[in-house]
Design an enzyme around this catalytic site. Structure first.
Site, short mmCIF file in Angstrom:
data_model
loop_
_atom_site.label_atom_id
_atom_site.label_comp_id
_atom_site.label_asym_id
_atom_site.label_seq_id
_atom_site.Cartn_x
_atom_site.Cartn_y
_atom_site.Cartn_z
N CYS A 53 0.82 -1.21 0.00
CA CYS A 53 0.00 0.00 0.00
C CYS A 53 0.85 1.26 0.00
O CYS A 53 0.47 2.26 -0.63
CB CYS A 53 -0.96 -0.01 1.19
SG CYS A 53 -0.14 -0.05 2.81
N HIS A 58 -2.15 0.54 7.06
CA HIS A 58 -2.46 0.91 5.69
C HIS A 58 -1.99 2.34 5.43
O HIS A 58 -1.78 3.12 6.36
CB HIS A 58 -3.97 0.80 5.45
CG HIS A 58 -4.37 0.81 4.01
ND1 HIS A 58 -3.83 -0.05 3.08
CD2 HIS A 58 -5.25 1.59 3.32
CE1 HIS A 58 -4.38 0.17 1.91
NE2 HIS A 58 -5.24 1.18 2.02
N ASP A 111 -7.73 6.03 -2.49
CA ASP A 111 -6.93 4.85 -2.11
C ASP A 111 -6.58 4.07 -3.37
O ASP A 111 -7.36 3.25 -3.86
CB ASP A 111 -7.73 3.97 -1.14
CG ASP A 111 -6.85 2.90 -0.51
OD1 ASP A 111 -5.70 2.74 -0.95
OD2 ASP A 111 -7.31 2.23 0.44
#
Length: 522
Positions: A272, A316, A332
């Protein structure tokens, strides 16, 4: 454990051992513990609560602890998520938000040199400067001990604990929370508009490192030419991550001199933080203010306590861009590559020996019976642990003050509270002693009690003992009327006389008398 250890101490203090001591000593220890409970409750609720422990064993609590840092480099979060340790637990006052909405905001990162991203020095603000028509979501967070001074809240936080401060980028910081478990109440709104952009945040959100390459600029220029506005350009960038052969992996290949350029055009395998940092840098190249937000996403619902468990493996990173229509907007890019990571609570393989660059394999559920049972057992242990910390270890000075206010003693200082505790114990102990003496006043001797039970059984068959009748006379009269009972009656009466009037005082013989009476049938 307290009862067991007390039982051992009782037995160790005897002059000589006795048969059947475990049951007798443990029963005595349990009675003593029950008698101590009122004193324990007074001490627990009235002892002045401190924010730290009463003692220090010299243990470095920060050793071995993991958690998010206030900066990231490529690969830092993918190493963190190998830990299944609990980061925090959340109790919701209403329905739990769906997994795609569970973005737990932590440090916000602005500065970058092309490899590392770090926080900016922003002023603290007392008011949350955004507007929202969405209903507030209220919850209580129990944060596990960590070396950090920030709290986590759903995007975006609205109300905070009194000791917390909100930075201009909506990051929450608090004093005196490091290395201790901390429980706080907060509320958030899940849809929002953050309003205008300050000139300082615009400069920070457009800062570029020296590692920008011509092919990165060419890519962004092509997107800008194909887009009518900033929103379309953001969608064009997400389409790039979705359609090109990018892979979501815990073991990305090593990137050296220019990690963002190598990731975007060569390896295309990352976690991520790779997607969030590269997307943020591309947005800045396009003239759109952007920043990286780190925190946690998702969490596992524990049905045994109806609360959310957020683990280190839920760590994250995502991006925020500033758009005229909505202000700071969460984007995202990981969801464009691996939507399974965001849309549902998934467990994935955390093996250390997976090949570099291999994609993450998500599992929607565990179909093996033993694994399901082990998971349920683990959730049960976690629910018990959470309850212990919430109601016992979580009894803080603030909760004590609220309790005292409910009882009408909210104005007591620490000294007066301690004095009240001492006086309450001083009044309680004599009261307990009097109560025990009154309870034991008419308690019959165990031998006499068994003999009384024997006489009552005979009375139900029409042979009642007379008030003036001693045990031997009573036995002779019973045997005259019921010769068939001679042996059991003689055995019971002889043993009773030996225990009651003789020198016999053996617990084993007392148990034998009790057994003879229990087995006696007229």
């Amino acid at each position: 454990m307290v009862i067991a250890l007390s039982g051992l101490l009782i037995e160790a203090g005897r002059a000589e051992s006795r048969s059947g001591w475990p049951l007798h000593s443990l029963r005595l220890a349990a009675g003593m513990t029950a008698q101590a409970l009122p004193v324990m409750l007074v001490l627990f609720f009235l002892f002045p609560r401190l924010n730290g422990p009463l003692w220090n064993l010299g243990v470095d609590n920060s050793t071995g602890q993991t958690g998010l840092s206030d900066s990231i480099t490529l690969g830092s979060i993918s190493r963190l998520i190998r830990s299944r340790a609990v980061a925090f637990r959340v109790d919701f006052d209403q329905a739990m938000p769906a997994p795609p909405l569970r973005y737990w905001r932590g440090p916000v990162l602005w500065h970058t040199d092309g490899r590392r991203w770090g926080r900016a020095d922003l002023p603290k603000t007392a008011l949350v400067s955004y507007r929202s028509d969405a209903p507030p979501v209220s919850y209580q967070v129990t944060l596990e001990p960590s070396p950090n001074d920030w709290l986590y809240a759903l995007d975006l936080p609205e109300s905070l604990p009194a000791e917390a401060s909100l930075l201009a980028d909506f990051q929450i910081t608090a004093k005196d929370i490091r290395q201790r478990r901390y429980r706080y109440t907060a509320s958030s709104r899940l849809q929002y508009h953050t309003g205008t952009l300050s000139e300082r945040q615009r400069r920070l959100g457009l800062q570029l490192p020296d590692t920008v390459t011509p092919r990165m600029r060419a890519l962004v220029s092509r997107w800008r030419a194909e887009s009518a506005d900033d929103r379309q350009l953001v969608n064009r960038a997400l389409q790039f991550f979705r359609n090109e052969p990018f892979h979501y992996t815990l073991n990305p290949p090593l990137l050296e001199t220019n990690p963002v350029d190598q990731f975007l055009f060569d390896s295309r395998r990352g976690f991520c933080e790779h997607y969030a940092t590269s997307f943020t840098l591309l947005m800045r190249l396009a003239g759109i203010p952007a920043r990286v937000v780190t925190g946690y996403q998702g969490g596992e619902r524990n049905p045994l306590g109806n609360y959310l468990i957020v683990r280190q493996s839920d760590a994250h990173a995502w991006s925020e861009v500033w758009l005229e229509q909505s202000g700071w907007t969460r984007i995202d890019p990981t969801a464009a590559v691996a939507p399974e990571r965001i849309e549902r609570t998934f467990e994935f393989d955390l093996q250390e020996n997976t090949a570099p660059g291999s994609p993450v394999i998500f599992s929607a559920g565990d179909h093996d019976l033993l694994n399901r049972l082990a998971k349920q057992f683990g959730l049960g242990l976690d629910a018990a642990n959470a309850s212990w910390h919430r109601w016992i270890l979580g009894y803080s000075s603030q909760q004590q003050q609220r309790l005292l206010q409910l009882l009408g003693f909210g104005s007591l200082s620490a000294f007066k509270l301690a004095l009240t505790m001492v006086l309450a114990v001083a009044a309680l102990v004599p009261l307990l002693i009097l109560l025990m003496r009154w309870r034991d006043r008419d308690r019959p001797d165990p031998v006499q009690r068994d003999y009384g039970k024997f006489c009552r059984r005979l009375a139900r068959k029409g042979i009642a003992r007379l008030a003036h009748e001693g045990p031997q006379d009573f036995a002779r009269r019973v045997i005259r009327q019921r010769p068939d009972l001679q042996r059991p009656v003689s055995a019971i009466i002889d043993l009773y006389i030996a225990l009651r009037y003789g020198a016999e005082d053996d617990p084993e013989q007392q148990r034998r008398l009790r057994q003879l009476v229990r087995n006696f049938r007229a």
